[in-house]
Design an enzyme around this catalytic site. Structure first.
Site, PDB file in Angstrom:
ATOM      1  N   HIS A   1       6.356   6.911  11.152  1.00 30.96           N
ATOM      2  CA  HIS A   1       5.763   6.746   9.826  1.00 30.96           C
ATOM      3  C   HIS A   1       5.153   8.105   9.484  1.00 30.96           C
ATOM      4  O   HIS A   1       3.937   8.264   9.414  1.00 30.96           O
ATOM      5  CB  HIS A   1       4.712   5.644   9.867  1.00 30.96           C
ATOM      6  CG  HIS A   1       4.201   5.237   8.519  1.00 30.96           C
ATOM      7  ND1 HIS A   1       4.795   5.632   7.332  1.00 30.96           N
ATOM      8  CD2 HIS A   1       3.134   4.466   8.141  1.00 30.96           C
ATOM      9  CE1 HIS A   1       4.125   5.114   6.307  1.00 30.96           C
ATOM     10  NE2 HIS A   1       3.117   4.424   6.773  1.00 30.96           N
TER      11      HIS A   1
ATOM     12  N   ARG B   1      11.646   2.059   3.750  1.00 28.17           N
ATOM     13  CA  ARG B   1      10.948   1.422   4.861  1.00 28.17           C
ATOM     14  C   ARG B   1      11.897   0.413   5.464  1.00 28.17           C
ATOM     15  O   ARG B   1      12.554  -0.341   4.748  1.00 28.17           O
ATOM     16  CB  ARG B   1       9.681   0.720   4.393  1.00 28.17           C
ATOM     17  CG  ARG B   1       8.829   0.285   5.575  1.00 28.17           C
ATOM     18  CD  ARG B   1       7.594  -0.441   5.149  1.00 28.17           C
ATOM     19  NE  ARG B   1       6.638  -0.601   6.227  1.00 28.17           N
ATOM     20  CZ  ARG B   1       5.571   0.154   6.408  1.00 28.17           C
ATOM     21  NH1 ARG B   1       5.311   1.130   5.583  1.00 28.17           N
ATOM     22  NH2 ARG B   1       4.752  -0.053   7.409  1.00 28.17           N
TER      23      ARG B   1
ATOM     24  N   ARG C   1       0.821  -1.198   0.000  1.00 29.84           N
ATOM     25  CA  ARG C   1       0.000   0.000   0.000  1.00 29.84           C
ATOM     26  C   ARG C   1       0.866   1.263   0.000  1.00 29.84           C
ATOM     27  O   ARG C   1       0.703   2.151  -0.840  1.00 29.84           O
ATOM     28  CB  ARG C   1      -0.886  -0.026   1.241  1.00 29.84           C
ATOM     29  CG  ARG C   1      -1.814   1.136   1.427  1.00 29.84           C
ATOM     30  CD  ARG C   1      -2.478   1.030   2.811  1.00 29.84           C
ATOM     31  NE  ARG C   1      -3.084  -0.280   2.990  1.00 29.84           N
ATOM     32  CZ  ARG C   1      -4.302  -0.591   2.580  1.00 29.84           C
ATOM     33  NH1 ARG C   1      -5.023   0.321   1.969  1.00 29.84           N
ATOM     34  NH2 ARG C   1      -4.794  -1.791   2.779  1.00 29.84           N
ATOM     35  N   THR C   2       1.784   1.338   0.939  1.00 27.08           N
ATOM     36  CA  THR C   2       2.621   2.531   1.072  1.00 27.08           C
ATOM     37  C   THR C   2       3.529   2.683  -0.153  1.00 27.08           C
ATOM     38  O   THR C   2       3.700   3.777  -0.683  1.00 27.08           O
ATOM     39  CB  THR C   2       3.483   2.427   2.347  1.00 27.08           C
ATOM     40  OG1 THR C   2       2.614   2.248   3.459  1.00 27.08           O
ATOM     41  CG2 THR C   2       4.302   3.675   2.553  1.00 27.08           C
TER      42      THR C   2
ATOM     43  N   LYS D   1      24.335  -9.968   2.819  1.00 24.53           N
ATOM     44  CA  LYS D   1      25.758 -10.314   2.901  1.00 24.53           C
ATOM     45  C   LYS D   1      26.451  -9.539   4.005  1.00 24.53           C
ATOM     46  O   LYS D   1      27.670  -9.637   4.147  1.00 24.53           O
ATOM     47  CB  LYS D   1      26.438 -10.017   1.561  1.00 24.53           C
ATOM     48  CG  LYS D   1      25.952 -10.908   0.422  1.00 24.53           C
ATOM     49  CD  LYS D   1      26.644 -10.535  -0.875  1.00 24.53           C
ATOM     50  CE  LYS D   1      26.066 -11.318  -2.048  1.00 24.53           C
ATOM     51  NZ  LYS D   1      26.325 -10.644  -3.331  1.00 24.53           N
TER      52      LYS D   1
END
Lengths: 401, 401, 401
Positions: free
Chosen positions: B226, B198, B147-148, B177
Site C-alpha cells: 500500500h 485496489r 477513505r483511500t 464472469k
C-alpha cells in the site's frame, strides 16, 4: 462549520460586534485590516479550511488555545443553535450548516427562496454557472437515497463544483471497522469543502456539524430531520401559489410517520393565517406534539375524514405515501390505510383551479397516474424545485450571499 | 507504463543516451527534431496514449514490431524495476507506476515530498490548480476502501482532473464472469489516462502495471503493498519533525499483520541514525524478515514491553489498530492484545513536547479521544497529508516534474 | 426526447415543413424569427429542458394544451419510431433517443461513424474537447455493468460534460419502494440533460424514452437491445477493413443467446454482398428469425461446423463467449459447447493477413491469450471504439451535428 462567510464579511466591514455564537467555539477577533483567530485544540489545519472565507492575506495570525475540549465546544454549539431564533446577523444572514427545519425562520426562508429562484434562471439559460468552480462536495450516504443524492450532486455540478460520492458508506467505509462518525468526518473534511450526509441515526448530522470545520448539510438522518425536503416543499408552495400567508393546506396520508408533513406543518406555522387540515387513516394520525405546537402558534387546524371536502377548500393538497415498512406484520392495517385516501380525477374535479397537488415522491398508487397530466399536478415540479433549493444552499454555505 | 514523460523530455533535449530500461520493453529512438518509436505487439493504440507525453507533432513515425510477446516484455520489466536502485535518470526522475514501497529511494522520496509540499499550497490558496485538466483517472477498487478512494479522487479533482469510479469492481465488473485482470486493465486503459487500483490479491498491481500502457497506482493489494500509505507516513514524519535522519520511532500495536508498519520500517532504513522500537503484544510481534532487513542496513532496533518508556524517548509514537479479523476465532487473544497498549493522556504526559502520535486510521480505542485535542495528535493531519502525496503522485505520473 | 436539435435547426432555417413526427407528441410551430410551442399536459417545465436546443431568446411563447394524455402520446411515439425508415429529415438527421439497433439505417450509420471518427481525433490530440461543457449525463443502471458504464462516463467527460452515477439503481433507488420506471425518469430528467440507462427488463428503455423530455440512450435492457454495442461492432469492422460491402463475416460461439451477434447480423443486412457464416455448437445455434430476416433481405448465409475453413475465408471472425448462466443445471452441455470452437494460433495461421478477430468481451478461454499479440486481434481496439461511438452519440443527441 462554525463561522459563516457572510458573518465574516460583515465583521470585516466593521459594521457590527461579534455575536454570541462567535464566542462559543472558535474565537475570531477581526477588524477590517487585521484578522486573528484562536482555535481550540485538536485541529491545527482547520483554520486553513476557513481561509477560503477570508480575503486572501487577511488571515494573518492564528494562535492555538488549549483551553477548550472538543466536547465542551460541541455542547456549547448545540445550545447556541437552539437559542438563536434568527440567522440574521447585522446586514447579513448567517448559515453554517443545514441540520434541521427548526433552524429556519421566515426571513431566512424568504432569502433562501430568492436565491433558489435565481438558481432556476441559471438552469434555464443552460449557461451553467461556475460560481462553485474549485469546490468539492462529499456526499456521505450511510444509507442509499438515489433521488436525494443525485439532486445534490446535480446542484453542485450545475454550479461548476465537483463531487466525491459514497453511495453506501455504512457498508463500505471504515464505519464497518468500528470507526466513530466523528473520526470519519474529520478525515473526509480533509478531502472536501462541504459534506452532504445521510445517516440512519437521528442526530447524526448534528454530531457531524459539531465536529466538522466545514459545512454539513443533513440529507436526512433516520427518523429525524430532512431539512432540504422541508425547504423545497415550502418553496414549491410559494412558487405555485405566489404566497404563503393566508393559505389552506390539506396534509393527507401517513401523518404519523411522515417526517415530511411534520416538518412542513412546523414551517407553515411561521406564516400568517394558515389553516391546516389533517386527513389520514386512524392508525397513522398526526401526533399531538405538532398539533399542540400549531395551537401554541395560533395556527388553525382540524382533522377530517372527508378528503373530497378538504380538497375542495384547500390551496394545497399534500398527499403522502403510506409506508408499508412502518406497519411491520400488521399487513391488514396497511392495506386498509393504503387504499383509504387516493387523489384521483374525482378529487381533481372538486379542487379549485389554482390549487395544486403535491407529493414528496416516490408515490405508489395514492395518486393515480391520470392525475399527472393535469397542470395542477405539481409533484414533479416539486422534485425539480429540490434542485434549486439545494443549489441555493450550496452557494450560500460555500460562498455566501 | 513503460516510459516516463520526464525521461522523454531529457531525451528530447539531447542531454543523454537512452538508459537500460528503455531497451527492455518499448523502444523509442529520439532526437530533438524527430521521434520514432517501435512497440512490441499487441497494443496498436498504445503509442497514442503516449502522444500526450510528447510535444505535439513530434511523434512522427511509429512502426510495430512483432518480436516481443507481452509476457517477455513483462518479465523483463519486472527485473528492471528491481535492479534499478534509483529512479534518477540524467537530470530527471523516472516514475512509471507506483506499485510498492520498495520502488522508492531516499532521493526520489525527497523529490516527491517537495512536490507534495507544493500541493499543500495549491490547496491552501483554494485557487484550484488545473494542471491535470483533461486527464481522466479510473479508480478500480476490487474491494471497497472509502477513505483511500475519496483521498485519490479528491487529489485528482483538486488538480482539475476527472474521475471514473468503480467502488466494488469485484462484484460488479466482468471479473464476476471470469475475465482476467489483464483483460480488464486493457479495456479500462482505453477509457482513462491513469488507473488507481485496489485489489484483494497480493501482486495484482504489478500484474496490472505490466499489462497497462498507462500508469498504475497501487492503492493496496491484499496483504501486499500500500505504497501511498507508506509515502504519506514518511512525509508526515518529515512535516512534523522537520527531519528524517536521527529520529527515534516507536511502532506500537499489531506489528505482525500491519503492512503499514512493515512498509514504514522498510522506508525508515533509508535514513541515517534511525532507531526503531517495537512495542506489541506477543501474538502480533514484528516478524523476523523486517528485523533482519533493518539489521542488514545498520538500523538500530529493539523490542520493548514498556510503552511509557518508549514513548518518553521517541520522536514518533506510531500506534496501530489490532485487527480483529486477523484473529479468527481466537477472540480471547484479540481481547487481550487489544487492550494492552493504549495511547492516552498518561502516554502524552511522558512524551516530549516536539514528539507526535501517528495512526493510519481508522482507530478504535487504541488512542483515547481525549488525545485528539493535544497538538501532538498528528493522525488527522497525517490523513490530510495523504491528499498531498496523492496529488503529487498523480501530477508526477501524468505530466512529470 | 421528442424533437431533435438538428430538426430544430432546419426548421429555424426555414428549409422545410414540419415532418410527421413533430405532430405526434409535442407540437412546435417555428419560423426563423418566432418560435412557439404547445406541449401536452403534465410537464410544465419540459419546454425549459428544450430551450438549450434553441437560440436563446427564441422560445418566446409556450402554451399548454390538455388534449393529449401522456399515454396517448406514448403510443403515438412508438409507432412513429417504427414507421420512420430513415432518420434523414431535410438536410439534417434526426436522432432523439438511442433505443434499439433497428433505429439505424445505412445512411445514419455512416454519418454516426463519421462523427465517431472525429471523436478519435479529439482523444488522440488529448486536447480534451469541451463541446459538452455544462451538460449533465445521468447513468441510471438497474443492473451493474462496469465496462459499459465507464465507457459512457469516459465519453461524456472526454467531451467536457459531467456525470451523475447510479451503479445499482435496482437495489438503491426508489424502485425498491415500488416507484414506477416512469416516475423515476420524470424525477431524474429534472436533474440531468441526458439519461444512459441499463435495465433488466426488455422494453424498459423505450418506456423511458416515451416518458422523458430529454434524450435516453439504452445501454442494454435485459435480453432486449444493446444498440451501442451493435454500433461499435459495425464501426470496428469499417475501421479494420475499410469497408462494409462485400465482406465475409464468421459469427462464432453462442449464437442463440448472444444479443450481440443477433444485432450485428441484423445491421450487416443493410450492406451489399455480405456473406455470413454461423459456427456454433448445436445447443446454441442461431435462431430462425434472424436467418429468415437475412434471407428476406437477400443476404447469403450458411451454417458450418468447420471453424478452420470459415476462418480461412472470412474477413471477420467474430467470436463470442458461451454464457454459462444460460445453461442452468446442464453443466455437461455447457462444458461441451464451451471447448468446441476456440480461436487460437492455429486459427490465426489460416486467416488472411487483412482479416481480424473480434469479440464483445469479456472473454474467457474462447480466444487464447497468445492471440492477443497478433495485430489481427482487434478486440481491445473494438472496446476502445465503444468510447468513440458513445462520444459521437452523446454529441449528436445533446448538440446535434
Amino acid at each position: 462549520m462554525a463561522v459563516s462567510s457572510s458573518l465574516f464579511t460583515s465583521l470585516l466591514q466593521g459594521s457590527m460586534v461579534a455575536p454570541k455564537t462567535l464566542k462559543c467555539h472558535r474565537e475570531y477577533m477581526c477588524s477590517p485590516s487585521n484578522v486573528s483567530c484562536r482555535q481550540s485544540g485538536y485541529t491545527k489545519s482547520m483554520n486553513l479550511t476557513h481561509s477560503r472565507l477570508l480575503p486572501s492575506g487577511k488571515l494573518s495570525k492564528c494562535e492555538q488555545t488549549d483551553g477548550f475540549s472538543s466536547k465542551d465546544r460541541s455542547q456549547c454549539c448545540a445550545v447556541q443553535v437552539e437559542n438563536a431564533p434568527s440567522f440574521l446577523v447585522g446586514k447579513k444572514f448567517q448559515l453554517d450548516d443545514v441540520i434541521e427545519a427548526l433552524q429556519f425562520d421566515r426571513d431566512i426562508l424568504g432569502a433562501i427562496f430568492e436565491v433558489a429562484s435565481e438558481m432556476e434562471k441559471i438552469e434555464k439559460n443552460s449557461s451553467r454557472s461556475q460560481i462553485l468552480k474549485g469546490y468539492l462536495m462529499a456526499t456521505l450516504f450511510y444509507e442509499p437515497s438515489t433521488r436525494t443524492r443525485l439532486s445534490f450532486e446535480s446542484a453542485m455540478k450545475r454550479l461548476g463544483g465537483e463531487v466525491l460520492t459514497t453511495e453506501n458508506a455504512r457498508e463500505f467505509s471504515s464505519a464497518a471497522k468500528g470507526e466513530t462518525l466523528e473520526d470519519t468526518i474529520r478525515t473526509i473534511e480533509g478531502y472536501s469543502d462541504i459534506i452532504v450526509m445521510r445517516h440512519f441515526e437521528s442526530g447524526a448530522a448534528k454530531r457531524a456539524a459539531v465536529t466538522a470545520g466545514i459545512p454539513i448539510i443533513n440529507a436526512g438522518d433516520g427518523p429525524g430531520q430532512h431539512p432540504t425536503q422541508a425547504l423545497l416543499d415550502v418553496y414549491t408552495i410559494e412558487r405555485e401559489l405566489g404566497k404563503l400567508d393566508g393559505i389552506k393546506v390539506g396534509l393527507v396520508g401517513d401523518l404519523a410517520n411522515g417526517r415530511t408533513v411534520r416538518s412542513l406543518a412546523y414551517l407553515l406555522a411561521k406564516y400568517q393565517d394558515v389553516k391546516i387540515y389533517f386527513v389520514s387513516p386512524d392508525v397513522v394520525k398526526m401526533k399531538d406534539d405538532i398539533k399542540d405546537y400549531l395551537t401554541s402558534k395560533g395556527v388553525e387546524w382540524e382533522e377530517s375524514a372527508d378528503l373530497m371536502e378538504v380538497a375542495s377548500k384547500c390551496d394545497i393538497v399534500y398527499q403522502t405515501r403510506i409506508q408499508k415498512e412502518r406497519f411491520g406484520e400488521r399487513i391488514d392495517q396497511y392495506e386498509q390505510a393504503r387504499g383509504k385516501y387516493i387523489v384521483d380525477q374525482n378529487v381533481l374535479d372538486v379542487m379549485q383551479k389554482h390549487a395544486v397537488v403535491m407529493h414528496p415522491l416516490p408515490r405508489l398508487d395514492e395518486i393515480t397516474v391520470d392525475v399527472d397530466r393535469d397542470p395542477r399536478a405539481a409533484y414533479f415540479r416539486q422534485a425539480k424545485n429540490g434542485l434549486y433549493i439545494r443549489m441555493a444552499l450550496l452557494k450560500l454555505l460555500l460562498v455566501g450571499w
